[in-house]
Design a protein around this motif. Structure first.
Motif, PDB file in Angstrom:
ATOM      1  N   LEU A 119      19.865 -29.502  12.082  1.00 48.83           N
ATOM      2  CA  LEU A 119      20.991 -29.346  13.000  1.00 48.83           C
ATOM      3  C   LEU A 119      22.205 -28.769  12.289  1.00 48.83           C
ATOM      4  O   LEU A 119      22.736 -27.736  12.669  1.00 48.83           O
ATOM      5  N   ARG A 120      22.680 -29.457  11.255  1.00 55.33           N
ATOM      6  CA  ARG A 120      23.831 -28.984  10.474  1.00 55.33           C
ATOM      7  C   ARG A 120      23.571 -29.287   8.996  1.00 55.33           C
ATOM      8  O   ARG A 120      24.280 -30.069   8.372  1.00 55.33           O
ATOM      9  N   PRO A 121      22.538 -28.683   8.423  1.00 52.65           N
ATOM     10  CA  PRO A 121      22.115 -29.057   7.071  1.00 52.65           C
ATOM     11  C   PRO A 121      23.100 -28.629   5.988  1.00 52.65           C
ATOM     12  O   PRO A 121      23.747 -27.586   6.081  1.00 52.65           O
ATOM     13  N   ARG A 122      23.196 -29.495   4.993  1.00 54.77           N
ATOM     14  CA  ARG A 122      23.920 -29.190   3.776  1.00 54.77           C
ATOM     15  C   ARG A 122      23.023 -29.554   2.600  1.00 54.77           C
ATOM     16  O   ARG A 122      22.060 -30.312   2.765  1.00 54.77           O
ATOM     17  N   ILE A 123      23.331 -29.016   1.439  1.00 58.65           N
ATOM     18  CA  ILE A 123      22.463 -29.206   0.284  1.00 58.65           C
ATOM     19  C   ILE A 123      23.310 -29.522  -0.938  1.00 58.65           C
ATOM     20  O   ILE A 123      24.426 -29.005  -1.082  1.00 58.65           O
ATOM     21  N   GLU A 124      22.799 -30.403  -1.800  1.00 56.96           N
ATOM     22  CA  GLU A 124      23.532 -30.772  -3.001  1.00 56.96           C
ATOM     23  C   GLU A 124      22.560 -31.168  -4.108  1.00 56.96           C
ATOM     24  O   GLU A 124      21.434 -31.588  -3.844  1.00 56.96           O
ATOM     25  N   VAL A 148      13.041 -38.440 -15.461  1.00 56.33           N
ATOM     26  CA  VAL A 148      14.034 -38.007 -14.482  1.00 56.33           C
ATOM     27  C   VAL A 148      13.819 -36.524 -14.218  1.00 56.33           C
ATOM     28  O   VAL A 148      13.511 -35.745 -15.129  1.00 56.33           O
ATOM     29  N   LEU A 149      13.949 -36.133 -12.953  1.00 62.90           N
ATOM     30  CA  LEU A 149      13.744 -34.751 -12.526  1.00 62.90           C
ATOM     31  C   LEU A 149      15.010 -34.210 -11.868  1.00 62.90           C
ATOM     32  O   LEU A 149      15.731 -34.955 -11.194  1.00 62.90           O
ATOM     33  N   PRO A 150      15.267 -32.909 -12.027  1.00 61.37           N
ATOM     34  CA  PRO A 150      16.332 -32.307 -11.221  1.00 61.37           C
ATOM     35  C   PRO A 150      15.873 -32.224  -9.769  1.00 61.37           C
ATOM     36  O   PRO A 150      14.679 -32.047  -9.496  1.00 61.37           O
ATOM     37  N   ALA A 151      16.794 -32.349  -8.853  1.00 60.13           N
ATOM     38  CA  ALA A 151      16.430 -32.339  -7.434  1.00 60.13           C
ATOM     39  C   ALA A 151      17.535 -31.707  -6.608  1.00 60.13           C
ATOM     40  O   ALA A 151      18.690 -31.605  -7.038  1.00 60.13           O
ATOM     41  N   LEU A 152      17.164 -31.296  -5.417  1.00 60.39           N
ATOM     42  CA  LEU A 152      18.116 -30.854  -4.398  1.00 60.39           C
ATOM     43  C   LEU A 152      17.867 -31.675  -3.145  1.00 60.39           C
ATOM     44  O   LEU A 152      16.721 -31.766  -2.674  1.00 60.39           O
ATOM     45  N   GLU A 153      18.917 -32.281  -2.633  1.00 61.42           N
ATOM     46  CA  GLU A 153      18.805 -33.051  -1.401  1.00 61.42           C
ATOM     47  C   GLU A 153      19.379 -32.252  -0.243  1.00 61.42           C
ATOM     48  O   GLU A 153      20.511 -31.741  -0.327  1.00 61.42           O
ATOM     49  N   ILE A 154      18.606 -32.144   0.832  1.00 65.09           N
ATOM     50  CA  ILE A 154      19.111 -31.551   2.068  1.00 65.09           C
ATOM     51  C   ILE A 154      19.510 -32.699   2.984  1.00 65.09           C
ATOM     52  O   ILE A 154      18.690 -33.550   3.326  1.00 65.09           O
ATOM     53  N   THR A 155      20.790 -32.738   3.310  1.00 64.35           N
ATOM     54  CA  THR A 155      21.294 -33.760   4.217  1.00 64.35           C
ATOM     55  C   THR A 155      21.482 -33.158   5.608  1.00 64.35           C
ATOM     56  O   THR A 155      21.648 -31.948   5.762  1.00 64.35           O
ATOM     57  N   ASP A 156      21.446 -34.014   6.601  1.00 64.09           N
ATOM     58  CA  ASP A 156      21.619 -33.566   7.978  1.00 64.09           C
ATOM     59  C   ASP A 156      22.070 -34.764   8.799  1.00 64.09           C
ATOM     60  O   ASP A 156      22.054 -35.897   8.320  1.00 64.09           O
ATOM     61  N   SER A 157      22.471 -34.522  10.011  1.00 67.47           N
ATOM     62  CA  SER A 157      22.893 -35.601  10.900  1.00 67.47           C
ATOM     63  C   SER A 157      22.221 -35.431  12.244  1.00 67.47           C
ATOM     64  O   SER A 157      22.138 -34.317  12.775  1.00 67.47           O
ATOM     65  N   ARG A 158      21.745 -36.536  12.793  1.00 73.93           N
ATOM     66  CA  ARG A 158      21.113 -36.511  14.111  1.00 73.93           C
ATOM     67  C   ARG A 158      22.112 -36.734  15.230  1.00 73.93           C
ATOM     68  O   ARG A 158      21.729 -36.798  16.400  1.00 73.93           O
ATOM     69  N   ALA A 171      28.459 -31.060  -1.590  1.00 69.79           N
ATOM     70  CA  ALA A 171      27.391 -30.382  -0.865  1.00 69.79           C
ATOM     71  C   ALA A 171      27.913 -29.068  -0.295  1.00 69.79           C
ATOM     72  O   ALA A 171      29.113 -28.903  -0.038  1.00 69.79           O
ATOM     73  N   VAL A 172      26.993 -28.114  -0.092  1.00 76.38           N
ATOM     74  CA  VAL A 172      27.351 -26.818   0.488  1.00 76.38           C
ATOM     75  C   VAL A 172      26.424 -26.544   1.664  1.00 76.38           C
ATOM     76  O   VAL A 172      25.388 -27.185   1.830  1.00 76.38           O
ATOM     77  N   ALA A 173      26.797 -25.581   2.495  1.00 76.47           N
ATOM     78  CA  ALA A 173      25.982 -25.217   3.649  1.00 76.47           C
ATOM     79  C   ALA A 173      24.630 -24.671   3.197  1.00 76.47           C
ATOM     80  O   ALA A 173      24.502 -24.106   2.096  1.00 76.47           O
ATOM     81  N   PHE A 174      23.622 -24.848   4.043  1.00 74.83           N
ATOM     82  CA  PHE A 174      22.264 -24.376   3.748  1.00 74.83           C
ATOM     83  C   PHE A 174      21.769 -23.624   4.972  1.00 74.83           C
ATOM     84  O   PHE A 174      21.198 -24.198   5.883  1.00 74.83           O
ATOM     85  N   GLU A 175      22.022 -22.305   4.973  1.00 75.34           N
ATOM     86  CA  GLU A 175      21.756 -21.476   6.143  1.00 75.34           C
ATOM     87  C   GLU A 175      20.409 -20.762   6.013  1.00 75.34           C
ATOM     88  O   GLU A 175      19.848 -20.653   4.925  1.00 75.34           O
ATOM     89  N   PRO A 176      19.870 -20.263   7.144  1.00 71.81           N
ATOM     90  CA  PRO A 176      18.625 -19.498   7.070  1.00 71.81           C
ATOM     91  C   PRO A 176      18.733 -18.345   6.067  1.00 71.81           C
ATOM     92  O   PRO A 176      19.728 -17.610   6.052  1.00 71.81           O
ATOM     93  N   GLY A 177      17.731 -18.214   5.208  1.00 69.31           N
ATOM     94  CA  GLY A 177      17.715 -17.174   4.192  1.00 69.31           C
ATOM     95  C   GLY A 177      18.375 -17.542   2.885  1.00 69.31           C
ATOM     96  O   GLY A 177      18.304 -16.780   1.917  1.00 69.31           O
TER      97      GLY A 177
END
Length: 261
Positions: free
Chosen positions: A100-105, A133-143, A236-242
């Protein structure tokens, strides 16, 4: 709040995760007013995930930086759960049609080599339990239709956690001081944010200890093989298509997430 009301909110949120359609905020409509009820709603969704053959894989320690807490008007972290479906293959672009409104960090993913039972976890316990320990990226979103109205909405909606992309090169805690590990987040080749491990409660290990002590439900105990995710290394920053987003964490490694167009 009655048990039936809790189950209704949990069912609405769980359905929203599956359909990609937002629901009204439980705080804005006046039906959610306590942290204990918010967690009860989250646990109800986790139980349903497990019943739907989506097993528990660990937990997230969210809002572990002061800026993140200030943004949500709270003074303590929040716990979220991680299940099998939240870990997409790292080599494939993320579909994102249900976002819906994903962000990534960027985040650190502690992989446990042995159980970490609370509620009296110490730093020594946490260090002993971690395999790597591993590096990771989390995609957050809100319902929620207009995003979370407060930290209570955030807790009920699984601390905003949607997906986690893991890096493929493990590091051992003996090889790196995570407090001092700098982090650079690139989005489409440009520097989008910077930070350091010390943003997370002074050290990501402290956030791991907090998570171990916060998991109070015996049925959801932290077990060997589970992941404890610690984000909040940078904003966190925006995560848009592409988009192509890469996090580089000193001493730990790099991880990349690509969103399909």
């Amino acid at each position: 709040m009655t048990s039936d009301a809790l189950q209704d909110i949990a069912a609405d949120l769980y359905g929203a995760h599956r359909s990609g359609k937002a629901v009204p905020s439980a705080v804005r409509n006046g039906s959610l007013s306590s942290r204990s009820d918010a967690y009860a709603i989250q646990w109800a969704q986790l139980r349903q995930r497990i019943l739907d053959h989506d097993p528990l894989r660990g937990f997230k320690a969210g809002l572990v930086s002061v800026p993140a807490q200030r943004e949500m008007d709270t003074s303590e972290p929040v716990l979220g759960h991680l299940t099998d479906s939240m870990f997409p293959p790292g080599h494939e672009p993320l579909d994102g049609r249900e976002f819906l409104r994903p962000r990534i960090e960027p985040a650190l993913a502690f992989v446990l080599g042995e159980p970490l039972p609370g509620p009296r976890v110490t730093v020594a316990d946490a260090l002993r339990a971690v395999d790597c320990v591993l590096p990771a990226l989390e995609i957050t979103d809100s319902r929620y239709e207009d995003g979370p109205a407060s930290v209570l909405d955030l807790v009920a909606d699984n601390a905003g956690c949607r997906s986690v992309v893991l890096g493929g090169t493990p590091a051992t805690l003996a090889d790196v001081d995570l407090r001092l590990s700098g982090c650079v987040l690139h989005r489409n080749g440009e520097v989008a944010a910077t930070g350091a491990g010390g943003m997370a409660l002074g050290s990501p290990v402290n956030a791991l200890v907090w998570a171990g002590n916060a998991v109070r439900q015996e049925e959801f105990a932290l077990a060997a093989g589970h992941v404890v995710l610690v984000p909040c290394l940078t904003p966190a920053v925006a995560f848009e298509p592409g988009d192509t987003v890469t996090a580089s964490i000193a001493g730990v490694g790099t991880v990349t997430a690509v969103r399909a167009r």
